[in-house]
Design a protein around this motif. Sequence first.
Motif: not given
Length: 134
Positions: A74, A93, A95-97, A133-134
């Motif tokens: 993040w 923000d 993020h977790w791909d 973002h996941f």
Amino acid sequence: MPTIKSSYLGKLRTESEHLGSGEKILTDAPKDNNGKGEAFSPTDLVSSALASCMVTIMGIVANRSNIDLEGMTWEVTKVMQSDPRKIKEIIIDFHWDNAPNDSVFLKKLKNAAKTCPVALSLDPQISQTLTFHF
């Protein structure tokens, strides 16, 4: 019993020690407020604490489903107000791909983030802008 012991080191710098672990954190006034900006400012720590708290609570929820949040990252952006000088907004923000394709689970995670103890403790005038973002 105290949780933290702190001292003023001079030149707008402080040191805080977590008494349970002995870990220490330095703070420094930011460059735009008479400091050197060589360490986290107190308002940086508030912003970081919000994000870390959110991820910790999301981790607790994920553990219940035997899911590991490893790899989640993040970024935190702190927006200051000038008069009076205070935090106006904290933008995070996430993020977790490696997120699972499970909309129900992901909705639980997002709700957990929004209801973490730091989020609920901050003044409601501080905007908490979250992007997942996941």
